[in-house]
Design a protein around this motif. Structure first.
Motif, PDB file in Angstrom:
ATOM      1  N   ILE A  25       0.843  -1.198   0.000  1.00 21.21           N
ATOM      2  CA  ILE A  25       0.000   0.000   0.000  1.00 21.21           C
ATOM      3  C   ILE A  25       0.873   1.240   0.000  1.00 21.21           C
ATOM      4  CG2 ILE A  25      -1.653   1.324   1.377  1.00 21.21           C
ATOM      5  CD1 ILE A  25      -2.926  -1.368   2.170  1.00 21.21           C
ATOM      6  N   ARG A  26       1.954   1.217   0.774  1.00 23.40           N
ATOM      7  CA  ARG A  26       2.875   2.360   0.813  1.00 23.40           C
ATOM      8  C   ARG A  26       3.425   2.654  -0.579  1.00 23.40           C
ATOM      9  NH1 ARG A  26       6.611   3.940   5.347  1.00 23.40           N
ATOM     10  NH2 ARG A  26       7.928   5.536   4.442  1.00 23.40           N
ATOM     11  N   LEU A  27       3.844   1.632  -1.301  1.00 22.86           N
ATOM     12  CA  LEU A  27       4.386   1.831  -2.643  1.00 22.86           C
ATOM     13  C   LEU A  27       3.345   2.420  -3.591  1.00 22.86           C
ATOM     14  CD1 LEU A  27       6.548  -1.390  -3.113  1.00 22.86           C
ATOM     15  CD2 LEU A  27       7.354   0.954  -2.812  1.00 22.86           C
ATOM     16  N   ARG A  28       2.115   1.918  -3.516  1.00 23.19           N
ATOM     17  CA  ARG A  28       1.047   2.436  -4.394  1.00 23.19           C
ATOM     18  C   ARG A  28       0.721   3.887  -4.076  1.00 23.19           C
ATOM     19  NH1 ARG A  28      -1.282  -2.719  -3.462  1.00 23.19           N
ATOM     20  NH2 ARG A  28      -2.806  -1.826  -2.030  1.00 23.19           N
ATOM     21  N   VAL A  29       0.650   4.215  -2.796  1.00 21.97           N
ATOM     22  CA  VAL A  29       0.325   5.588  -2.400  1.00 21.97           C
ATOM     23  C   VAL A  29       1.455   6.533  -2.798  1.00 21.97           C
ATOM     24  CG1 VAL A  29      -0.053   7.084  -0.401  1.00 21.97           C
ATOM     25  CG2 VAL A  29      -1.269   4.924  -0.574  1.00 21.97           C
ATOM     26  N   GLU A  30       2.694   6.109  -2.614  1.00 17.60           N
ATOM     27  CA  GLU A  30       3.826   6.951  -3.023  1.00 17.60           C
ATOM     28  C   GLU A  30       3.820   7.177  -4.534  1.00 17.60           C
ATOM     29  OE1 GLU A  30       7.200   4.858  -1.458  1.00 17.60           O
ATOM     30  OE2 GLU A  30       7.074   5.893   0.483  1.00 17.60           O
ATOM     31  N   ALA A  31       3.477   6.147  -5.299  1.00 14.96           N
ATOM     32  CA  ALA A  31       3.418   6.281  -6.753  1.00 14.96           C
ATOM     33  C   ALA A  31       2.303   7.237  -7.167  1.00 14.96           C
ATOM     34  CB  ALA A  31       3.211   4.918  -7.403  1.00 14.96           C
ATOM     35  N   MET A  32       1.153   7.144  -6.528  1.00 15.01           N
ATOM     36  CA  MET A  32       0.045   8.042  -6.858  1.00 15.01           C
ATOM     37  C   MET A  32       0.388   9.485  -6.496  1.00 15.01           C
ATOM     38  SD  MET A  32      -2.877   8.521  -8.231  1.00 15.01           S
ATOM     39  CE  MET A  32      -3.641   6.942  -8.419  1.00 15.01           C
TER      40      MET A  32
END
Length: 140
Positions: A25-32
């Motif tokens: 989730i951290r990776l997805r949020v950082e990418a967004m």
């Protein structure tokens, strides 16, 4: 070889994990957040901007799309089990960004300076560091 800054948004958007664990989730949020707030560099002033600023130039529809993408970050925060007060703050940041973005010219300038998605990412990172210490990442 020197590192001229963070990698482009496209580097973050490839091969994002689809799992529901906090690290994914951290990776997805950082990418967004990177896509919305820092995907491009404005020549001359060397300031990073993203889709949030660019979508702001399209009246109403652009701001609505940017708010929906910002709401995705809040939704991911809900999936992490963040408390309702934190989610309300994050949602109000997205709502404020949307409301001010509807005002012609002023909203475009506000999108350039007020980065609601970056603030929401910081809130999520604080939550993850506190409640999921195994996924702590040391930022440069």
């Amino acid at each position: 070889m020197t590192n001229a800054g963070p990698p482009p948004a496209s580097a973050f958007m490839t091969n994002l994990p689809l799992r529901r664990d906090p690290a994914s989730i951290r990776l997805r949020v950082e990418a967004m957040e990177r896509l919305l707030e820092g995907a491009f560099i404005v020549p001359g002033i060397n300031r990073r901007v993203g889709l949030d600023v660019l979508l702001g130039f399209v009246p109403v529809i652009g701001d609505t799309v940017a708010a929906a993408l910002g709401a995705y970050i809040v939704w991911e925060a809900r999936n992490l089990g963040m408390n309702k007060l934190q989610l309300a703050r994050m949602g109000s940041r997205v709502g404020f960004d949307f409301a001010i973005g509807l005002v012609p010219f002023i909203g475009d300038a506000a999108d350039f300076f007020y980065r609601s998605n970056t603030r929401n990412l910081k809130t999520i990172k604080r939550h993850l560091d506190r409640h999921h210490p195994a996924g702590v990442v040391i930022d440069r």
